[in-house]
Design a protein around this motif. Structure first.
Motif, PDB file in Angstrom:
ATOM      1  N   CYS A 135     -12.494 -11.548 -16.747  1.00 22.10           N
ATOM      2  CA  CYS A 135     -12.200 -12.688 -15.611  1.00 22.10           C
ATOM      3  C   CYS A 135     -12.161 -11.856 -14.498  1.00 22.10           C
ATOM      4  CB  CYS A 135     -10.933 -13.283 -15.791  1.00 22.10           C
ATOM      5  SG  CYS A 135     -11.081 -14.488 -17.167  1.00 22.10           S
ATOM      6  N   ILE A 136     -11.131 -10.894 -14.322  1.00 23.15           N
ATOM      7  CA  ILE A 136     -11.025 -10.116 -13.059  1.00 23.15           C
ATOM      8  C   ILE A 136     -12.162  -9.430 -12.652  1.00 23.15           C
ATOM      9  CG2 ILE A 136      -9.716  -8.168 -12.123  1.00 23.15           C
ATOM     10  CD1 ILE A 136      -7.243  -9.091 -13.630  1.00 23.15           C
ATOM     11  N   ARG A 137     -12.861  -8.595 -13.497  1.00 21.89           N
ATOM     12  CA  ARG A 137     -14.124  -7.889 -13.339  1.00 21.89           C
ATOM     13  C   ARG A 137     -15.123  -8.689 -12.758  1.00 21.89           C
ATOM     14  NH1 ARG A 137     -13.315  -2.947 -16.196  1.00 21.89           N
ATOM     15  NH2 ARG A 137     -13.418  -3.629 -18.001  1.00 21.89           N
ATOM     16  N   ASP A 158      -4.652  -1.888 -12.220  1.00 21.29           N
ATOM     17  CA  ASP A 158      -5.596  -0.700 -12.005  1.00 21.29           C
ATOM     18  C   ASP A 158      -7.011  -1.382 -11.590  1.00 21.29           C
ATOM     19  OD1 ASP A 158      -3.761   1.193 -12.884  1.00 21.29           O
ATOM     20  OD2 ASP A 158      -4.787   1.714 -14.540  1.00 21.29           O
ATOM     21  N   GLU A 159      -7.347  -2.277 -12.441  1.00 24.72           N
ATOM     22  CA  GLU A 159      -8.537  -3.107 -12.010  1.00 24.72           C
ATOM     23  C   GLU A 159      -8.476  -3.492 -10.789  1.00 24.72           C
ATOM     24  OE1 GLU A 159     -11.807  -3.420 -14.410  1.00 24.72           O
ATOM     25  OE2 GLU A 159      -9.870  -3.030 -15.144  1.00 24.72           O
ATOM     26  N   ILE A 160      -7.559  -4.401 -10.219  1.00 24.40           N
ATOM     27  CA  ILE A 160      -7.118  -4.810  -8.930  1.00 24.40           C
ATOM     28  C   ILE A 160      -7.367  -3.678  -7.938  1.00 24.40           C
ATOM     29  CG2 ILE A 160      -5.547  -6.114  -7.403  1.00 24.40           C
ATOM     30  CD1 ILE A 160      -7.068  -7.838  -9.270  1.00 24.40           C
ATOM     31  N   ASN A 161      -6.544  -2.631  -8.236  1.00 27.20           N
ATOM     32  CA  ASN A 161      -6.567  -1.439  -7.269  1.00 27.20           C
ATOM     33  C   ASN A 161      -7.941  -1.053  -7.230  1.00 27.20           C
ATOM     34  OD1 ASN A 161      -3.932  -1.486  -6.589  1.00 27.20           O
ATOM     35  ND2 ASN A 161      -3.193  -0.070  -8.234  1.00 27.20           N
ATOM     36  N   VAL A 162      -8.888  -0.874  -7.956  1.00 28.44           N
ATOM     37  CA  VAL A 162     -10.077  -0.600  -7.724  1.00 28.44           C
ATOM     38  C   VAL A 162     -10.924  -1.474  -6.856  1.00 28.44           C
ATOM     39  CG1 VAL A 162     -12.368  -0.230  -9.029  1.00 28.44           C
ATOM     40  CG2 VAL A 162     -10.530   0.552  -9.857  1.00 28.44           C
ATOM     41  N   THR A 200       0.723  -9.399 -10.797  1.00 28.44           N
ATOM     42  CA  THR A 200       1.985  -9.650 -11.276  1.00 28.44           C
ATOM     43  C   THR A 200       2.086  -8.821 -12.810  1.00 28.44           C
ATOM     44  OG1 THR A 200       1.179 -11.627 -12.959  1.00 28.44           O
ATOM     45  CG2 THR A 200       1.521 -12.027 -10.760  1.00 28.44           C
ATOM     46  N   VAL A 201       1.102  -8.890 -13.427  1.00 24.63           N
ATOM     47  CA  VAL A 201       1.113  -8.152 -14.812  1.00 24.63           C
ATOM     48  C   VAL A 201       0.797  -6.790 -14.539  1.00 24.63           C
ATOM     49  CG1 VAL A 201       0.552  -8.736 -17.296  1.00 24.63           C
ATOM     50  CG2 VAL A 201      -0.263 -10.089 -15.439  1.00 24.63           C
ATOM     51  N   GLY A 202       1.700  -5.847 -14.867  1.00 29.60           N
ATOM     52  CA  GLY A 202       1.317  -4.563 -14.712  1.00 29.60           C
ATOM     53  C   GLY A 202       0.453  -3.988 -15.487  1.00 29.60           C
ATOM     54  N   GLY A 203       0.146  -2.502 -15.541  1.00 25.93           N
ATOM     55  CA  GLY A 203      -0.484  -1.994 -16.551  1.00 25.93           C
ATOM     56  C   GLY A 203      -1.982  -2.188 -16.266  1.00 25.93           C
ATOM     57  N   PRO A 204      -3.017  -2.464 -17.370  1.00 24.04           N
ATOM     58  CA  PRO A 204      -4.332  -2.214 -16.853  1.00 24.04           C
ATOM     59  C   PRO A 204      -4.943  -3.294 -15.802  1.00 24.04           C
ATOM     60  CG  PRO A 204      -3.813  -2.885 -19.408  1.00 24.04           C
ATOM     61  CD  PRO A 204      -2.561  -2.670 -18.532  1.00 24.04           C
ATOM     62  N   TRP A 238       0.877  -1.194   0.059  1.00 24.25           N
ATOM     63  CA  TRP A 238       0.112   0.081  -0.006  1.00 24.25           C
ATOM     64  C   TRP A 238       0.809   1.233  -0.040  1.00 24.25           C
ATOM     65  CZ3 TRP A 238      -0.552   3.854   3.569  1.00 24.25           C
ATOM     66  CH2 TRP A 238      -1.510   4.683   3.485  1.00 24.25           C
ATOM     67  N   TRP A 239       2.270   1.118   0.698  1.00 23.81           N
ATOM     68  CA  TRP A 239       2.884   2.171   0.935  1.00 23.81           C
ATOM     69  C   TRP A 239       3.660   2.628  -0.428  1.00 23.81           C
ATOM     70  CZ3 TRP A 239       8.184   2.089   3.588  1.00 23.81           C
ATOM     71  CH2 TRP A 239       8.522   3.377   3.971  1.00 23.81           C
ATOM     72  N   LEU A 240       3.576   1.640  -1.378  1.00 25.39           N
ATOM     73  CA  LEU A 240       4.273   2.007  -2.700  1.00 25.39           C
ATOM     74  C   LEU A 240       3.328   3.015  -3.379  1.00 25.39           C
ATOM     75  CD1 LEU A 240       5.366  -1.631  -3.801  1.00 25.39           C
ATOM     76  CD2 LEU A 240       6.488   0.276  -2.898  1.00 25.39           C
ATOM     77  N   ASP A 241       2.189   3.119  -3.016  1.00 22.83           N
ATOM     78  CA  ASP A 241       1.173   4.062  -3.813  1.00 22.83           C
ATOM     79  C   ASP A 241       0.889   5.229  -2.849  1.00 22.83           C
ATOM     80  OD1 ASP A 241       1.117   2.246  -6.019  1.00 22.83           O
ATOM     81  OD2 ASP A 241      -0.389   1.274  -4.858  1.00 22.83           O
ATOM     82  N   HIS A 242       1.413   5.292  -1.604  1.00 22.61           N
ATOM     83  CA  HIS A 242       1.173   6.299  -0.854  1.00 22.61           C
ATOM     84  C   HIS A 242       2.430   6.793  -0.213  1.00 22.61           C
ATOM     85  CE1 HIS A 242      -2.646   4.280  -1.339  1.00 22.61           C
ATOM     86  NE2 HIS A 242      -3.186   5.539  -1.080  1.00 22.61           N
ATOM     87  N   SER A 243       3.531   7.157  -0.690  1.00 14.41           N
ATOM     88  CA  SER A 243       4.854   7.350  -0.430  1.00 14.41           C
ATOM     89  C   SER A 243       5.134   8.439   0.694  1.00 14.41           C
ATOM     90  CB  SER A 243       5.680   7.477  -1.429  1.00 14.41           C
ATOM     91  OG  SER A 243       5.533   6.363  -2.340  1.00 14.41           O
TER      92      SER A 243
END
Lengths: 218, 218
Positions: B70-72, B130-134, B123-127, A181-186
């Motif tokens: 899938c993620i969604r 974001d999806e997971i962060n949401v 693991t896979v950066g990018g889109p 979480w810290w990686l995105d809230h430095s």
DNA sequence: CGGTCTCCCTACCCGCAAGTAACCTGAGGC
DNA sequence: GCCTCAGGTTACTTGCGGGTAGGGAGACCG
């Protein structure tokens, strides 16, 4: 612009093997942390390392081997850092406190190492997962003995509500996730982070909402 | 062995699009959870789905799009399950308790979904990130309001030691990591798991080693 | 000054899996 | 009965990237 100043081939200077290996590992950690294991290309790693691709194969082996080397090196660094921070003779809560501070200090300083260890290594099944599990087990064991010894001293037996290993896993997980979480809230400092976690796991919500606060004492 | 019983080409029966899409998504989740995003091949997914590859491209788009779908879908399932388990009118600790039970219930029932969401998507950066962060943000928000409201009710202001979001992130992280640990220690029941975590975050080590125990009350 | 060993490179091979072109087929409308 | 369109397939192209063959050049020893 004399003719020998042309930078075209830019052949790397001769350096001893150990130095090159270190450079390559540094570059690999950097690239792996950016793109992840699969998306990272050996070409890019060799490029960042300032060395040509066959050198990597010759010194560190294939991509899998290279990644394993990365994980091992960084995991050892991390565990050494944490272990070095713990003072064995103080109270259990202070031991935990120092361990956490060291941990977040490491994450702050070696951000890329942490990303490789946490975000990337989990993903690829097989050999790497084992490598990571060994590291995590060491971490869990560290915390677990702390918890169990603290519990045992007060005569706590094996209850469903109190599993040293389970609790340690949860705690280690909490610490890891907070680091993530810290990686995105430095903007938060490492000390504050450790303090949050300390309050959470030592006091618990119940005490926290009552206004209690945990603070380190010498 | 009549001649029309020969299974050779095994052309898939005509089915409406919505059904096929569901089948494909199910297969994709299964395969992604097994091998991870990169190592999973579209050929294998199509094979498991019992459908040929171009169908996937025609219905769900390229590999990235498929994974996003899938993620969604799984993230929504998970959040709905957790939200459905929470009873808004009970005490804060009981709300947390029910949320945790629902969460571990979901992980137990949809193990593959959880693996995709937690182990693979990071693991896979990018889109995908974001999806997971949401999704995680939604989870953190859920817990955060719970914690903050519990804290605010007792007049707790903004202190360095008490950040709702930080604590919530740590708690969500602990829950996730414990779920992860669970994948390799399946002999523990989901109720016990939730109970461990509840004791940890509600009481804290300090109370635990004193012999206190948290138990759900109706 | 020749041998040789370590360091280092250019240039290539090749397999795998993402993505596509082109075609087949049965169900329903008119 | 014929046309059309959604459902479905086989068989191919293509490019990226892991991995390698083979060779060059400076250092150090004799």
């Amino acid at each position: 612009m004399s003719e020998e100043a042309k930078r075209s081939p830019e052949r790397a200077k001769r350096l001893p093997r150990s130095v090159r290996e270190k450079q390559i590992l540094d570059a690999a950690v950097r690239v792996f942390s950016r793109y992840g294991y699969h998306s990272a290309s050996m070409d890019e790693i060799s490029d960042v390392a300032g060395v040509s691709k066959p050198m990597i194969y010759s010194y560190l082996g294939a991509k899998e081997d290279l990644f394993t080397h990365c994980i091992r090196r960084e995991a050892n660094r991390l565990l050494e850092a944490v272990q070095a921070g713990i003072k064995p003779d103080v109270a259990p809560d202070m031991q935990l406190w120092h361990g956490l501070r060291s941990f977040y200090g490491f994450v702050a300083e070696y951000r890329e190492s942490w990303i490789v260890l946490h975000r990337q290594a989990l993903t690829v099944g097989g050999p790497f997962a084992d490598e990571i599990n060994v590291m995590r087990s060491r971490a869990v064991a560290l915390v677990s003995t702390l918890v169990v010894s603290a519990g045992a001293r007060r005569g706590l037996g094996h209850q469903a509500e109190f599993s040293g290993e389970g609790l340690a896993a949860a705690l280690v997980g909490a610490a890891e996730s907070l680091a993530d979480w810290w990686l995105d809230h430095s903007d938060v400092s490492d000390g504050v982070l450790a303090s949050w976690l300390m309050n959470l796991v030592w006091l618990g919500f119940n005490d926290l909402v009552e206004g209690e606060v945990w603070r380190p004492v010498e």
